[in-house]
Structures are given as structure tokens and as C-alpha cells.
Design a protein around this motif. Structure first.
Motif, PDB file in Angstrom:
ATOM      1  N   ASP A  86     -39.509 -44.866   6.757  1.00 22.22           N
ATOM      2  CA  ASP A  86     -38.925 -44.397   5.504  1.00 22.22           C
ATOM      3  C   ASP A  86     -37.476 -44.852   5.431  1.00 22.22           C
ATOM      4  OD1 ASP A  86     -41.276 -43.070   4.818  1.00 22.22           O
ATOM      5  OD2 ASP A  86     -40.685 -41.277   5.952  1.00 22.22           O
ATOM      6  N   CYS A  87     -37.029 -45.148   4.240  1.00 26.56           N
ATOM      7  CA  CYS A  87     -35.664 -45.617   4.046  1.00 26.56           C
ATOM      8  C   CYS A  87     -34.664 -44.522   4.408  1.00 26.56           C
ATOM      9  CB  CYS A  87     -35.453 -46.050   2.597  1.00 26.56           C
ATOM     10  SG  CYS A  87     -36.434 -47.492   2.105  1.00 26.56           S
ATOM     11  N   GLY A  88     -33.654 -44.889   5.181  1.00 27.63           N
ATOM     12  CA  GLY A  88     -32.597 -43.959   5.525  1.00 27.63           C
ATOM     13  C   GLY A  88     -32.939 -42.980   6.620  1.00 27.63           C
ATOM     14  N   THR A  89     -34.139 -43.018   7.165  1.00 28.09           N
ATOM     15  CA  THR A  89     -34.544 -42.096   8.229  1.00 28.09           C
ATOM     16  C   THR A  89     -34.373 -42.785   9.578  1.00 28.09           C
ATOM     17  OG1 THR A  89     -36.161 -41.056   6.766  1.00 28.09           O
ATOM     18  CG2 THR A  89     -36.411 -40.685   9.139  1.00 28.09           C
ATOM     19  N   THR A  90     -33.742 -42.096  10.505  1.00 25.82           N
ATOM     20  CA  THR A  90     -33.478 -42.664  11.825  1.00 25.82           C
ATOM     21  C   THR A  90     -34.684 -42.462  12.732  1.00 25.82           C
ATOM     22  OG1 THR A  90     -31.113 -42.266  11.589  1.00 25.82           O
ATOM     23  CG2 THR A  90     -31.956 -42.600  13.821  1.00 25.82           C
ATOM     24  N   TYR A  91     -35.098 -43.522  13.408  1.00 30.43           N
ATOM     25  CA  TYR A  91     -36.218 -43.486  14.345  1.00 30.43           C
ATOM     26  C   TYR A  91     -35.718 -43.945  15.719  1.00 30.43           C
ATOM     27  CZ  TYR A  91     -39.121 -43.376  10.132  1.00 30.43           C
ATOM     28  OH  TYR A  91     -39.689 -43.052   8.929  1.00 30.43           O
ATOM     29  N   LYS A  92     -36.177 -43.288  16.738  1.00 34.58           N
ATOM     30  CA  LYS A  92     -35.858 -43.672  18.112  1.00 34.58           C
ATOM     31  C   LYS A  92     -37.009 -44.514  18.647  1.00 34.58           C
ATOM     32  CE  LYS A  92     -34.211 -41.758  22.494  1.00 34.58           C
ATOM     33  NZ  LYS A  92     -32.896 -42.416  22.410  1.00 34.58           N
ATOM     34  N   VAL A  93     -36.721 -45.745  19.027  1.00 34.49           N
ATOM     35  CA  VAL A  93     -37.779 -46.643  19.465  1.00 34.49           C
ATOM     36  C   VAL A  93     -38.254 -46.263  20.862  1.00 34.49           C
ATOM     37  CG1 VAL A  93     -36.856 -48.509  18.073  1.00 34.49           C
ATOM     38  CG2 VAL A  93     -36.177 -48.310  20.457  1.00 34.49           C
ATOM     39  N   SER A  94     -39.475 -46.654  21.158  1.00 34.35           N
ATOM     40  CA  SER A  94     -40.077 -46.405  22.468  1.00 34.35           C
ATOM     41  C   SER A  94     -40.920 -47.609  22.836  1.00 34.35           C
ATOM     42  CB  SER A  94     -40.922 -45.128  22.436  1.00 34.35           C
ATOM     43  OG  SER A  94     -42.032 -45.286  21.564  1.00 34.35           O
ATOM     44  N   SER A  95     -41.639 -47.485  23.930  1.00 32.44           N
ATOM     45  CA  SER A  95     -42.482 -48.593  24.374  1.00 32.44           C
ATOM     46  C   SER A  95     -43.674 -48.819  23.457  1.00 32.44           C
ATOM     47  CB  SER A  95     -42.974 -48.323  25.800  1.00 32.44           C
ATOM     48  OG  SER A  95     -43.717 -47.118  25.855  1.00 32.44           O
ATOM     49  N   PHE A 133     -33.419 -53.431   9.519  1.00 28.82           N
ATOM     50  CA  PHE A 133     -33.201 -52.484  10.619  1.00 28.82           C
ATOM     51  C   PHE A 133     -31.728 -52.506  11.004  1.00 28.82           C
ATOM     52  CE2 PHE A 133     -37.792 -52.890  11.789  1.00 28.82           C
ATOM     53  CZ  PHE A 133     -38.085 -51.534  11.783  1.00 28.82           C
ATOM     54  N   VAL A 134     -31.157 -51.329  11.222  1.00 26.87           N
ATOM     55  CA  VAL A 134     -29.780 -51.236  11.690  1.00 26.87           C
ATOM     56  C   VAL A 134     -29.721 -50.165  12.772  1.00 26.87           C
ATOM     57  CG1 VAL A 134     -29.138 -49.559   9.894  1.00 26.87           C
ATOM     58  CG2 VAL A 134     -27.367 -50.898  11.037  1.00 26.87           C
ATOM     59  N   GLN A 135     -28.980 -50.444  13.826  1.00 24.19           N
ATOM     60  CA  GLN A 135     -28.803 -49.462  14.883  1.00 24.19           C
ATOM     61  C   GLN A 135     -27.870 -48.364  14.392  1.00 24.19           C
ATOM     62  OE1 GLN A 135     -27.512 -51.100  18.589  1.00 24.19           O
ATOM     63  NE2 GLN A 135     -27.947 -49.248  19.743  1.00 24.19           N
ATOM     64  N   ASP A 136     -28.340 -47.122  14.505  1.00 22.52           N
ATOM     65  CA  ASP A 136     -27.583 -45.987  13.997  1.00 22.52           C
ATOM     66  C   ASP A 136     -26.521 -45.588  15.012  1.00 22.52           C
ATOM     67  OD1 ASP A 136     -26.637 -43.800  12.707  1.00 22.52           O
ATOM     68  OD2 ASP A 136     -28.568 -42.779  12.496  1.00 22.52           O
ATOM     69  N   CYS A 153     -30.679 -46.134  21.241  1.00 24.44           N
ATOM     70  CA  CYS A 153     -31.778 -46.910  20.665  1.00 24.44           C
ATOM     71  C   CYS A 153     -32.397 -46.222  19.452  1.00 24.44           C
ATOM     72  CB  CYS A 153     -32.857 -47.184  21.723  1.00 24.44           C
ATOM     73  SG  CYS A 153     -32.316 -48.296  23.036  1.00 24.44           S
ATOM     74  N   SER A 154     -31.570 -45.759  18.556  1.00 25.14           N
ATOM     75  CA  SER A 154     -32.048 -45.184  17.303  1.00 25.14           C
ATOM     76  C   SER A 154     -31.736 -46.154  16.176  1.00 25.14           C
ATOM     77  CB  SER A 154     -31.390 -43.830  17.037  1.00 25.14           C
ATOM     78  OG  SER A 154     -29.980 -43.950  17.001  1.00 25.14           O
ATOM     79  N   PHE A 155     -32.706 -46.344  15.286  1.00 27.92           N
ATOM     80  CA  PHE A 155     -32.580 -47.337  14.222  1.00 27.92           C
ATOM     81  C   PHE A 155     -33.050 -46.735  12.910  1.00 27.92           C
ATOM     82  CE2 PHE A 155     -32.808 -49.676  18.119  1.00 27.92           C
ATOM     83  CZ  PHE A 155     -31.977 -50.754  17.940  1.00 27.92           C
ATOM     84  N   ALA A 156     -32.556 -47.298  11.813  1.00 27.95           N
ATOM     85  CA  ALA A 156     -32.929 -46.856  10.476  1.00 27.95           C
ATOM     86  C   ALA A 156     -33.152 -48.077   9.606  1.00 27.95           C
ATOM     87  CB  ALA A 156     -31.847 -45.956   9.879  1.00 27.95           C
ATOM     88  N   CYS A 157     -33.930 -47.900   8.538  1.00 33.46           N
ATOM     89  CA  CYS A 157     -34.178 -48.945   7.558  1.00 33.46           C
ATOM     90  C   CYS A 157     -33.237 -48.738   6.377  1.00 33.46           C
ATOM     91  CB  CYS A 157     -35.630 -48.911   7.089  1.00 33.46           C
ATOM     92  SG  CYS A 157     -36.821 -49.420   8.355  1.00 33.46           S
ATOM     93  N   GLY A 172     -33.719 -60.165  22.335  1.00 40.63           N
ATOM     94  CA  GLY A 172     -32.629 -60.800  21.609  1.00 40.63           C
ATOM     95  C   GLY A 172     -31.897 -59.832  20.705  1.00 40.63           C
ATOM     96  N   THR A 173     -32.602 -59.238  19.730  1.00 38.52           N
ATOM     97  CA  THR A 173     -31.950 -58.280  18.850  1.00 38.52           C
ATOM     98  C   THR A 173     -31.817 -56.937  19.574  1.00 38.52           C
ATOM     99  OG1 THR A 173     -34.019 -57.458  17.876  1.00 38.52           O
ATOM    100  CG2 THR A 173     -33.045 -59.431  16.901  1.00 38.52           C
ATOM    101  N   PRO A 174     -30.895 -56.068  19.137  1.00 40.08           N
ATOM    102  CA  PRO A 174     -30.756 -54.760  19.792  1.00 40.08           C
ATOM    103  C   PRO A 174     -32.056 -53.962  19.820  1.00 40.08           C
ATOM    104  CG  PRO A 174     -28.861 -55.177  18.391  1.00 40.08           C
ATOM    105  CD  PRO A 174     -29.836 -56.285  18.116  1.00 40.08           C
ATOM    106  N   ARG A 175     -32.836 -54.025  18.747  1.00 41.33           N
ATOM    107  CA  ARG A 175     -34.095 -53.278  18.718  1.00 41.33           C
ATOM    108  C   ARG A 175     -35.108 -53.872  19.691  1.00 41.33           C
ATOM    109  NH1 ARG A 175     -38.943 -52.887  15.920  1.00 41.33           N
ATOM    110  NH2 ARG A 175     -39.569 -50.731  15.477  1.00 41.33           N
ATOM    111  N   ASP A 176     -35.200 -55.186  19.743  1.00 44.51           N
ATOM    112  CA  ASP A 176     -36.106 -55.822  20.705  1.00 44.51           C
ATOM    113  C   ASP A 176     -35.710 -55.468  22.133  1.00 44.51           C
ATOM    114  OD1 ASP A 176     -37.553 -56.987  18.690  1.00 44.51           O
ATOM    115  OD2 ASP A 176     -36.469 -58.883  18.749  1.00 44.51           O
TER     116      ASP A 176
END
Length: 344
Positions: free
Chosen positions: A114-123, A138-141, A148-152, A332-336
Motif C-alpha cells: 500500500d502507498c505510504g505504508t512502511t513494511y519491514k522486509v524479511s527472507s 521503494f524508499v528506505q524509511d 530494513c523498513s521500506f515504503a512505496c 546492490g540496492t538497500p532493499r536487496d
């Protein structure tokens, strides 16, 4: 329970699977149909949960059919866990589901965020995820205290969540910092790669890039060295093409060079031949004990490398098959990088 609604989604399609299996075994198809009826009744019950579905499936027994065979087919088309655990394969109405593979490379999902909602990535996440088209980056919050929390977000909101990631990269689908070589401080007032301050020995040009201060000097020195090497090459070629003016001294020099070669002990005729190409350097000390020790050490390294590779293959085969993918996943990217670290 959480599993009961998901199981109910797959129960109506069990009859299709039973028809497909009828040709291979009527008894197995009948057992699956009976399991479908029993499980459907358990799901419709007000207090039905995952345990009721399991008991209903295990309670449908036939003397000539192994329960685990029928249960294996049921499990292969039943959705367990959260919505990311399985995915459809084939036509939309085919009813065929397969287990979700988080390490596959052909997954692209846009509706999970969802737009503007922060998600914490996992395996369980994967690098091919994409944000919805309404907020495609994607942007790191950096506004929270989580790792490792990101939002759209949209392009204008990149710097709101992360002041250092002001560039919206449409190709990667992320908000990132500038990637100007030899730059110590990026220009955050623009939405493209532009440097504000360069590292020492570099200056900022009009395009916002960092250029080496002495690049022209190095180019001149390179040309001088190249000309000098050309003169040396010309001298060597000239020496090689000159006619032989002292053949007797040339012959003596060649004989002296031949005597310096390592040779075998004299034979019955007094001749000292060269060692054959297949000489075992682990046993024959043709150049002293140091040569034997050196080649024995090389052999030990080869044996140790083969042993480590075999142990790794055994661990990957018997313990964890994901060891085969270690070192091959994207980064490469912070999320990856966060997904890779969480995966281990």
C-alpha cells in the motif's frame, strides 16, 4: 482459524483433481472426493479451524488407499500460511496451485503493498517485488527506528522518508542517492545524479561530475611512455634481423646454456639426458628436497580444496538445499541487501 478460509478456497477444486487422477487409480480418486466432502463440511462449521480440516482429511480412509497419498495431493493445492505462501500456475480457472518459491526469478507482484505504508522486509521477500503504479518507488524509511523498513512512495516523497535518497530511479523502481564517482556530497536540490562536493584531487565540472585534476598530465605521460616502448621494440626487432657475425661464439654460448639445464645422471655411455616430461616430482629430487616439498604442498592444497567442495555438496544435498544458491542471489540496492542478509 487462519487456515480454514484459505483451505475453503481450494476445496471446491478437489473434484477437478480427482477427475484428473481417475485414469491412474479409481480408488485414489474416490478417496480424494471423500476427503473433499469431509473437509468442506468442517470448513462450513462455525467453529471450524485448521485442526478440524486436518482431522476431516485424516478421517477419510479407505482400505486400499494410503491416506498420505491422498493427503499429499490435497496439500499440493491447498493454500497455507499467509497470502505469499502460494501462487497460481497456469490458467486462472485451472485450479492448479504450486508452493510459492521465494528464490525463483520470475515473480513480480505489485498489489501486495500500500502507498505510504512502511513494511519491514524479511527472507520471504524477493528483489523482483515492485510497488503499485500509483506509488512506484521503494524508499528506505529513515523516519523510524527500525532496520530494513521500506515504503512505496511517489517521486516527490523520496526525500521525505530518506533525505539522502532524492533520486527516483524508474529502471530499478527505488529512491536512491546519486551515484557520481569520487563524490563526497551529493546535490540534494535536484532529482538526478549531480555532485555538490568532490573528493580531494578531483574538481567539479559544469555537468556535476567529478574529474581528476591531473588527467591531462597523466595523458601526456602515457604518450611519452608509449613512444619509449616503441623505440625499445624497434631496437629488439633490429637486433633480431641483423646477420650473424660471430658464429663460433654463438655456438659456445649455446653449449654453455645447455650445460646449465638440469639433467639425469650419466648413463653407460656417459651421456646426461634431460629428465622426461612425466617425471614424478613428488619422489624424484631432481632439484633437491625443496622441490619435492614444494610439489607435495601443491598436492595437499588440491586435495584440501576437493575435500571442502565435497563437504559443501554433502551439506547442500542432505542438510539445506539453499546452499546451492549461496552467492548467486541479487544484491546492490538497500532493499536487496536487506533481503539477502535476512535470508542468511
Amino acid at each position: 482459524g487462519r487456515r480454514a478460509p484459505l483451505a475453503g478456497m481450494a476445496i471446491p477444486r478437489l473434484s477437478n483433481v480427482a477427475l484428473l487422477l481417475a485414469s491412474s487409480g479409481p480408488s485414489l480418486a474416490a478417496a480424494i472426493l471423500k476427503s473433499s466432502s469431509a473437509a468442506s463440511a468442517a470448513v462450513r462449521a462455525p467453529t471450524a479451524g485448521a485442526l478440524d480440516v486436518d482431522r476431516a482429511l485424516l478421517g477419510a480412509r479407505k482400505p486400499k488407499v494410503k491416506v498420505k497419498d491422498a493427503r499429499k495431493v490435497v496439500d499440493s493445492i491447498t493454500r497455507y500460511g499467509d497470502d505469499n505462501e502460494t501462487e497460481k500456475e497456469g490458467d486462472e480457472d485451472s485450479g492448479v496451485f504450486r508452493k510459492y518459491n521465494p528464490f525463483a526469478d520470475n515473480h513480480v507482484q505489485r498489489d501486495r503493498f500500500d502507498c505510504g505504508t512502511t513494511y519491514k522486509v524479511s527472507s520471504k521477500n524477493y528483489g523482483e517485488d515492485r510497488c503499485p503504479k500509483a506509488c512506484p518507488f521503494f524508499v528506505q524509511d529513515k523516519t523510524d527506528d527500525q532496520w530494513c523498513s521500506f515504503a512505496c512512495v511517489v517521486e516527490e516523497e523520496c526525500s521525505k522518508y530518506n533525505p539522502d535518497a532524492n533520486i527516483a530511479d524508474e529502471e530499478l523502481g527505488i529512491c536512491r542517492a546519486c551515484t557520481v564517482d569520487h563524490c563526497s556530497e551529493c546535490d540534494g536540490s535536484v532529482g538526478y545524479d549531480r555532485c555538490k562536493k568532490c573528493l580531494p584531487w578531483y574538481y567539479l565540472d559544469e555537468d556535476g561530475l567529478c574529474t581528476f585534476l591531473y588527467s591531462k598530465t597523466l595523458a601526456v605521460l602515457g604518450c611519452v611512455v608509449f613512444v619509449f616502448l616503441l623505440l625499445i621494440a624497434a631496437w629488439v626487432i633490429d637486433m633480431a634481423w641483423r646477420p650473424i657475425s660471430n658464429a663460433r661464439e654463438l655456438k659456445r654460448a649455446e653449449v654453455a646454456r645447455a650445460r646449465e639445464k638440469i639433467r639425469m645422471d650419466p648413463d653407460d655411455n656417459g651421456n646426461r639426458r634431460l629428465y622426461p616430461f612425466g617425471t614424478n616430482l613428488h619422489k624424484v629430487g631432481l632439484a633437491g628436497p625443496g622441490m619435492i616439498l614444494h610439489f607435495n604442498f601443491q598436492l595437499a592444497l588440491i586435495i584440501w580444496a576437493i575435500f571442502v567442495a565435497l563437504v559443501w555438496m554433502a551439506l547442500a544435498f542432505f542438510v539445506d538445499e539453499h546452499l546451492w544458491k549461496l552467492g548467486t542471489r541479487r544484491y546492490g540496492t538497500p532493499r536487496d541487501n536487506c533481503i539477502l542478509v535476512a535470508w542468511g
